[in-house]
Design an enzyme around this catalytic site. Sequence first.
Site, short mmCIF file in Angstrom:
data_model
loop_
_atom_site.label_atom_id
_atom_site.label_comp_id
_atom_site.label_asym_id
_atom_site.label_seq_id
_atom_site.Cartn_x
_atom_site.Cartn_y
_atom_site.Cartn_z
CE LYS A 1 -7.55 -8.20 9.63
NZ LYS A 1 -6.29 -7.72 9.12
CE1 TYR B 1 -8.65 -4.40 1.57
CE2 TYR B 1 -8.86 -5.77 3.53
CZ TYR B 1 -8.16 -5.38 2.40
OH TYR B 1 -6.97 -6.00 2.10
CE1 TYR C 1 -3.53 -2.64 0.55
CE2 TYR C 1 -2.69 -2.96 2.77
CZ TYR C 1 -3.53 -3.34 1.74
OH TYR C 1 -4.37 -4.41 1.91
CG ASP D 1 -14.70 -10.36 5.94
OD1 ASP D 1 -14.06 -10.85 6.90
OD2 ASP D 1 -14.15 -9.72 5.02
C1 LIG Z 1 -12.70 -7.61 7.07
C2 LIG Z 1 -11.49 -8.17 6.43
N1 LIG Z 1 -11.60 -9.18 5.57
C3 LIG Z 1 -10.54 -9.74 4.98
C4 LIG Z 1 -9.27 -9.25 5.23
C5 LIG Z 1 -8.09 -9.87 4.53
O1 LIG Z 1 -7.34 -10.61 5.41
P1 LIG Z 1 -5.82 -11.01 5.04
O2 LIG Z 1 -5.04 -9.74 5.10
O3 LIG Z 1 -5.44 -12.01 6.08
O4 LIG Z 1 -5.86 -11.57 3.66
C6 LIG Z 1 -9.10 -8.18 6.09
C7 LIG Z 1 -7.76 -7.63 6.37
O5 LIG Z 1 -7.60 -6.57 6.91
C8 LIG Z 1 -10.24 -7.61 6.71
O6 LIG Z 1 -10.15 -6.57 7.55
#
Ligand SMILES: Cc1ncc(COP(=O)(O)O)c(C=O)c1O
Length: 395
Positions: free
Chosen positions: A246, A132, A6, A219
């Site tokens: 995470k 996101y 980024y 998500d």
């Molecule tokens: C809500 C959400 N979904 C998916 C992801 C993607 O996860 P990763 O970075 O482990 O691919 C993130 C990462 O910040 C996220 O905040």
Amino acid sequence: MIWYPYIQMKNMKPPYKIIDAEGVYLKTADANLIDSISSWWCMIHGYKHTELNEAMKVQIDRFSHCLLAGLSHDPIERLNEKLETFLPGDLNYYFFSDSGSVGVEVALKMAVQFNKNRGAVRSKMLALKNAYHGDTFMTMAVGDDEDYHNAFPKNPNVIHIPTNIEDLEKAFAQYGDDLICFIAEPLLQGAGGIRMYDISFLRRARQLCDQYDVVMIFDEVATGFGRTGNRFVSDLVLPDIAVFGKALTGGYVGHALTAATKKIFDGFYGDDPSLAFMHGPTFMGNPLVCSLALKSIEIFERDDYMSKIKRIEEIAKRELIGFQDERIADVRVMGGAFCIEVKDGKTLDGFQDFAYKRGVFVRPFVRYMYGMVPYIITEEQLVQITDTMKAWFRR
Ligand SMILES: Cc1ncc(COP(=O)(O)O)c(C=O)c1O
């Protein structure tokens, strides 16, 4: 050369070099920094946690990896058993993968194939504005963030709506019978701006998904494991598929879990091999990550993390809500997340170095100065973060 995420590499300022980390602290050669964002929201127990270290070491001495295709092992079997009671409802069918992005891809693929397997012809996905969900192609498509993904064409089959019930109802009235799935970061949208919204929106979404027979996906990669002040938002409204990442492994190693209900699983179950779900990351269900996840959940429950998160929320509210400056657009707090949104992103230029000098690692983005702290943080450490945020406006 290390290619950083980024960032325009040409004018990137040199990264801080971390030489050690312990508890809430990231350590450089000249500073101990409280990590106010838990290394992108995953390090819930802090660094160098004795029990997590031990869990990993024990498993390393047994074996550190084996494929999951046609094999099984003790850590994944124990984790499977634990998740069946730990996760809400009948989210009892677990597909593991390497990262949050892939976990969401898996969920979207499940939704598409679930419909195909039952002979439903549907073409659209409903998602949220400012969403996101990761950086892979389909997660970018259901995401909505020009700042992250402006080089890539929009997918015309994804509809984005704001988090209000009127727009939700309109979208279902217009597209309901053609929707493959509805996907949301429940209650808290992270990378789209630490945005918070009300549970009533998700309750209505659940009703509409039922009415139109649409697969509902949460998500919970960022929201899961307490971040919103709820263990999981899926405890409040049960989706058909939920994705976790995470904090799943206490932030130690990347991994994700896509959990489906019986209804979804049954859509793939049968005598016909073509109904099977065709996905299989090399490292899915890795024994080290399963051992970590088990230990992480054990600590989360044993040490009553939900009350720690409640305390974080109370302190953050006490310290931040009502804080005013003409450059501030909004101040918000939810569970273990807090945010000062400024009117002009330039207001935050230089804040990272300012915070470094005050012993805090921050990573503001766009117009958002925020914290997603490790849950083991003390009151004093938390106030050091919020004081640093406020001091920036008073200097
Ligand atoms: C809500 C959400 N979904 C998916 C992801 C993607 O996860 P990763 O970075 O482990 O691919 C993130 C990462 O910040 C996220 O905040």
